[in-house]
Design an enzyme around this catalytic site. Sequence first.
Site, PDB file in Angstrom:
ATOM      1  N   GLU A 287       0.579  -7.879  -4.017  1.00  0.00           N
ATOM      2  CA  GLU A 287      -0.584  -7.071  -4.393  1.00  0.00           C
ATOM      3  C   GLU A 287      -0.284  -5.594  -4.203  1.00  0.00           C
ATOM      4  O   GLU A 287       0.336  -5.184  -3.224  1.00  0.00           O
ATOM      5  CB  GLU A 287      -1.835  -7.459  -3.600  1.00  0.00           C
ATOM      6  CG  GLU A 287      -1.815  -7.037  -2.140  1.00  0.00           C
ATOM      7  CD  GLU A 287      -3.198  -7.054  -1.490  1.00  0.00           C
ATOM      8  OE1 GLU A 287      -3.801  -5.960  -1.373  1.00  0.00           O
ATOM      9  OE2 GLU A 287      -3.655  -8.123  -1.075  1.00  0.00           O
TER      10      GLU A 287
ATOM     11  N   GLY B 125      -3.315  -7.810  11.530  1.00  0.00           N
ATOM     12  CA  GLY B 125      -3.101  -8.418  12.834  1.00  0.00           C
ATOM     13  C   GLY B 125      -2.202  -9.634  12.804  1.00  0.00           C
ATOM     14  O   GLY B 125      -1.936 -10.240  13.846  1.00  0.00           O
TER      15      GLY B 125
ATOM     16  N   GLY C  73       0.981  -6.290   5.420  1.00  0.00           N
ATOM     17  CA  GLY C  73       1.149  -4.924   4.957  1.00  0.00           C
ATOM     18  C   GLY C  73       2.264  -4.194   5.667  1.00  0.00           C
ATOM     19  O   GLY C  73       3.437  -4.333   5.329  1.00  0.00           O
ATOM     20  N   SER C  74       1.908  -3.413   6.700  1.00  0.00           N
ATOM     21  CA  SER C  74       2.870  -2.516   7.331  1.00  0.00           C
ATOM     22  C   SER C  74       4.004  -3.223   8.053  1.00  0.00           C
ATOM     23  O   SER C  74       5.067  -2.640   8.269  1.00  0.00           O
ATOM     24  CB  SER C  74       2.156  -1.566   8.293  1.00  0.00           C
ATOM     25  OG  SER C  74       1.454  -2.294   9.285  1.00  0.00           O
TER      26      SER C  74
ATOM     27  N   LYS D 234     -10.091 -14.078   2.376  1.00  0.00           N
ATOM     28  CA  LYS D 234      -9.252 -13.140   3.118  1.00  0.00           C
ATOM     29  C   LYS D 234      -9.999 -12.768   4.397  1.00  0.00           C
ATOM     30  O   LYS D 234     -10.999 -12.055   4.353  1.00  0.00           O
ATOM     31  CB  LYS D 234      -8.979 -11.904   2.258  1.00  0.00           C
ATOM     32  CG  LYS D 234      -8.418 -10.702   3.001  1.00  0.00           C
ATOM     33  CD  LYS D 234      -8.356  -9.494   2.077  1.00  0.00           C
ATOM     34  CE  LYS D 234      -8.054  -8.214   2.846  1.00  0.00           C
ATOM     35  NZ  LYS D 234      -7.960  -7.042   1.941  1.00  0.00           N
TER      36      LYS D 234
ATOM     37  N   ARG E 294       0.839  -1.204   0.000  1.00  0.00           N
ATOM     38  CA  ARG E 294       0.000   0.000   0.000  1.00  0.00           C
ATOM     39  C   ARG E 294       0.871   1.251   0.000  1.00  0.00           C
ATOM     40  O   ARG E 294       1.759   1.413   0.839  1.00  0.00           O
ATOM     41  CB  ARG E 294      -0.917   0.014   1.220  1.00  0.00           C
ATOM     42  CG  ARG E 294      -2.030   1.076   1.134  1.00  0.00           C
ATOM     43  CD  ARG E 294      -2.980   0.988   2.318  1.00  0.00           C
ATOM     44  NE  ARG E 294      -3.524  -0.347   2.500  1.00  0.00           N
ATOM     45  CZ  ARG E 294      -4.523  -0.862   1.793  1.00  0.00           C
ATOM     46  NH1 ARG E 294      -5.092  -0.139   0.851  1.00  0.00           N
ATOM     47  NH2 ARG E 294      -4.959  -2.090   2.039  1.00  0.00           N
TER      48      ARG E 294
ATOM     49  N   THR F 136      -7.640  -4.011  -2.578  1.00  0.00           N
ATOM     50  CA  THR F 136      -8.670  -2.968  -2.462  1.00  0.00           C
ATOM     51  C   THR F 136      -9.418  -2.813  -3.785  1.00  0.00           C
ATOM     52  O   THR F 136      -9.677  -1.708  -4.256  1.00  0.00           O
ATOM     53  CB  THR F 136      -8.056  -1.629  -2.001  1.00  0.00           C
ATOM     54  OG1 THR F 136      -7.085  -1.864  -0.981  1.00  0.00           O
ATOM     55  CG2 THR F 136      -9.140  -0.712  -1.412  1.00  0.00           C
TER      56      THR F 136
END
Length: 202
Positions: free
Chosen positions: A33, A152, A172-173, A122, A10, A62
């Site tokens: 992705e 999480g 992600g992060s 997902k 992202r 997304t």
Amino acid sequence: MTRSIVAILRGLDPENALSVGQALIDAGIKKIEVPLNSPEPFDSISRLAKAFGDQALIGAGTVLTVEDVAKVAQAGGRLIVSPDCNRDVIQSTKAAGLLSYPGVMTPTECFAALHAGADGLKIFPGSLIGPDGVKAMRAVLPPECEVLAVGGADASNFAAWHAAGISGFGIGSALFKPDMSLDTIAHNAAVLVAAYDAVFTP
């Protein structure tokens, strides 16, 4: 071993797409992705697909509309990930010959997604459902169904998710942020791969 780790990039900028993609693939993460709320996402997807399409599964996250599915396919993406369970998006994804991973949170959504043709599920947000919730849903889901925890999940809790019956993760992060250095991204990827292998290797 094909690791079921999907890198969620992202905020990725197209100019950095190839260097980030190479770092992930070198570390052993081969599912990538680019969320469509990133800068010029279709450009990034196109660059990644052209450079690494024979080495990795490249696609979009997304994804909320049928129109976006078509744009991802045109860009060369093969994976469609959504935060919601949209029957039209799932069916258009399958009609285009792409892989569909819709976001679900309840057994009702899980089965609606599977009936619509989803390739996997997902679980999102994973932090709200947790391993206990996944374990309960796994009792009624088809055993062959691929179930990914997103939100999480990180290297510290892969074992708990695995024990609950999770198939893999969207990260992600804990893996990528736009302001991270390439060395940091590569390090994060190596840590995640090592943790995954420690839990999922027979």
